[in-house]
Design a protein around this motif. Structure first.
Motif, mmCIF file in Angstrom:
data_model
loop_
_atom_site.group_PDB
_atom_site.id
_atom_site.type_symbol
_atom_site.label_atom_id
_atom_site.label_comp_id
_atom_site.label_asym_id
_atom_site.label_seq_id
_atom_site.Cartn_x
_atom_site.Cartn_y
_atom_site.Cartn_z
ATOM 1 N N MET A 43 0.851 -1.171 0.000
ATOM 2 C CA MET A 43 0.000 0.000 0.000
ATOM 3 C C MET A 43 0.898 1.236 0.000
ATOM 4 N N LYS A 44 0.749 2.065 -1.021
ATOM 5 C CA LYS A 44 1.557 3.272 -1.128
ATOM 6 C C LYS A 44 0.960 4.361 -0.239
ATOM 7 N N THR A 45 1.814 5.063 0.505
ATOM 8 C CA THR A 45 1.335 6.063 1.455
ATOM 9 C C THR A 45 1.793 7.470 1.092
ATOM 10 N N ILE A 46 1.075 8.451 1.609
ATOM 11 C CA ILE A 46 1.438 9.856 1.460
ATOM 12 C C ILE A 46 2.404 10.174 2.590
ATOM 13 N N LYS A 47 3.557 10.756 2.259
ATOM 14 C CA LYS A 47 4.565 10.970 3.291
ATOM 15 C C LYS A 47 5.010 12.414 3.473
ATOM 16 N N SER A 48 5.130 13.170 2.394
ATOM 17 C CA SER A 48 5.714 14.504 2.530
ATOM 18 C C SER A 48 4.682 15.533 3.000
ATOM 19 N N LYS A 49 5.170 16.558 3.645
ATOM 20 C CA LYS A 49 4.327 17.626 4.152
ATOM 21 C C LYS A 49 3.605 18.338 3.011
ATOM 22 N N ALA A 50 4.298 18.539 1.891
ATOM 23 C CA ALA A 50 3.694 19.218 0.738
ATOM 24 C C ALA A 50 2.518 18.419 0.186
ATOM 25 N N GLU A 51 2.641 17.106 0.140
ATOM 26 C CA GLU A 51 1.550 16.261 -0.354
ATOM 27 C C GLU A 51 0.348 16.310 0.588
ATOM 28 N N PHE A 52 0.619 16.282 1.906
ATOM 29 C CA PHE A 52 -0.452 16.401 2.890
ATOM 30 C C PHE A 52 -1.179 17.724 2.716
ATOM 31 N N GLU A 53 -0.439 18.819 2.594
ATOM 32 C CA GLU A 53 -1.044 20.143 2.462
ATOM 33 C C GLU A 53 -1.872 20.254 1.192
ATOM 34 N N ARG A 54 -1.420 19.638 0.116
ATOM 35 C CA ARG A 54 -2.165 19.666 -1.141
ATOM 36 C C ARG A 54 -3.520 18.980 -0.967
ATOM 37 N N VAL A 55 -3.528 17.825 -0.318
ATOM 38 C CA VAL A 55 -4.782 17.102 -0.099
ATOM 39 C C VAL A 55 -5.679 17.877 0.868
ATOM 40 N N PHE A 56 -5.103 18.444 1.942
ATOM 41 C CA PHE A 56 -5.883 19.216 2.907
ATOM 42 C C PHE A 56 -6.533 20.435 2.268
ATOM 43 N N SER A 57 -5.778 21.167 1.462
ATOM 44 C CA SER A 57 -6.291 22.424 0.922
ATOM 45 C C SER A 57 -7.330 22.219 -0.173
ATOM 46 N N SER A 58 -7.180 21.184 -0.985
ATOM 47 C CA SER A 58 -8.070 21.007 -2.134
ATOM 48 C C SER A 58 -9.011 19.809 -2.014
ATOM 49 N N GLY A 59 -8.807 18.965 -1.024
ATOM 50 C CA GLY A 59 -9.580 17.729 -0.927
ATOM 51 C C GLY A 59 -10.980 17.917 -0.383
ATOM 52 N N LYS A 60 -11.792 16.895 -0.586
ATOM 53 C CA LYS A 60 -13.159 16.875 -0.087
ATOM 54 C C LYS A 60 -13.186 16.089 1.221
ATOM 55 N N ARG A 61 -13.903 16.635 2.216
ATOM 56 C CA ARG A 61 -13.922 16.026 3.543
ATOM 57 C C ARG A 61 -15.257 15.378 3.849
ATOM 58 N N GLU A 103 -5.133 10.376 -13.536
ATOM 59 C CA GLU A 103 -5.773 9.102 -13.872
ATOM 60 C C GLU A 103 -4.802 7.927 -13.812
ATOM 61 N N GLY A 104 -3.591 8.105 -14.328
ATOM 62 C CA GLY A 104 -2.621 7.022 -14.351
ATOM 63 C C GLY A 104 -1.935 6.796 -13.015
ATOM 64 N N ASP A 105 -2.175 7.686 -12.079
ATOM 65 C CA ASP A 105 -1.515 7.633 -10.780
ATOM 66 C C ASP A 105 -2.115 6.518 -9.921
ATOM 67 N N LEU A 106 -1.253 5.750 -9.284
ATOM 68 C CA LEU A 106 -1.741 4.780 -8.311
ATOM 69 C C LEU A 106 -2.220 5.553 -7.096
ATOM 70 N N GLY A 107 -3.264 5.091 -6.476
ATOM 71 C CA GLY A 107 -3.791 5.779 -5.313
ATOM 72 C C GLY A 107 -2.852 5.668 -4.123
ATOM 73 N N ARG A 108 -2.968 6.644 -3.225
ATOM 74 C CA ARG A 108 -2.168 6.640 -2.007
ATOM 75 C C ARG A 108 -3.070 6.890 -0.808
ATOM 76 N N VAL A 109 -2.614 6.423 0.343
ATOM 77 C CA VAL A 109 -3.378 6.549 1.574
ATOM 78 C C VAL A 109 -2.438 7.023 2.677
ATOM 79 N N ALA A 110 -2.973 7.818 3.614
ATOM 80 C CA ALA A 110 -2.232 8.219 4.810
ATOM 81 C C ALA A 110 -3.104 7.923 6.025
ATOM 82 N N ALA A 152 -8.961 0.043 5.895
ATOM 83 C CA ALA A 152 -8.642 0.501 4.539
ATOM 84 C C ALA A 152 -8.416 -0.696 3.615
ATOM 85 N N ARG A 153 -7.719 -1.691 4.109
ATOM 86 C CA ARG A 153 -7.465 -2.900 3.328
ATOM 87 C C ARG A 153 -8.784 -3.586 2.957
ATOM 88 N N SER A 154 -9.692 -3.675 3.920
ATOM 89 C CA SER A 154 -10.969 -4.350 3.667
ATOM 90 C C SER A 154 -11.864 -3.562 2.705
#
Length: 109
Positions: free
Chosen positions: A1-19, A34-41, A65-67
């Protein structure tokens, strides 16, 4: 499972993501390429308790998350533990997570 690790990636998801929120888990999701594999934190803030408590919450989130079939290709998803996550089973959190993924637009019903 690929994870989100960097602070910049977290901030991008926080600022533009849907909650979406549930008493067992909170979700923030952002559609990526579209071609990007999904990531989870998995996040368990310090205000929840000591390291043992927070690690148990993250283990429950990981199993839920796995289930639910995370990561979903093309989406970055951040899962937040709540106080009720610790006392819940992974299947209970998984049911809540499935509903939140539909609400946040990651999955179709």
């Amino acid at each position: 499972m690929k994870t989100i690790k960097s602070k910049a990636e977290f901030e991008r998801v926080f600022s533009s993501g849907k909650r979406a929120s549930h008493r067992l888990v909170r979700v923030t999701a952002l559609k990526g390429d579209e071609g990007d594999l999904g990531r989870v934190a998995f996040v368990a803030p310090k205000r929840l308790g000591n390291a043992v408590y927070r690690n148990r919450c993250k283990r429950v989130l990981r199993e839920a998350a796995r289930s639910c079939g995370l990561p979903v290709p093309g989406y970055d998803v951040i899962l937040f533990a709540t106080r009720q996550t610790h006392e819940s089973s992974p299947s209970q959190v998984g049911d809540a997570l499935s509903a939140l993924l539909v609400r946040s637009g990651v999955r179709d019903e």
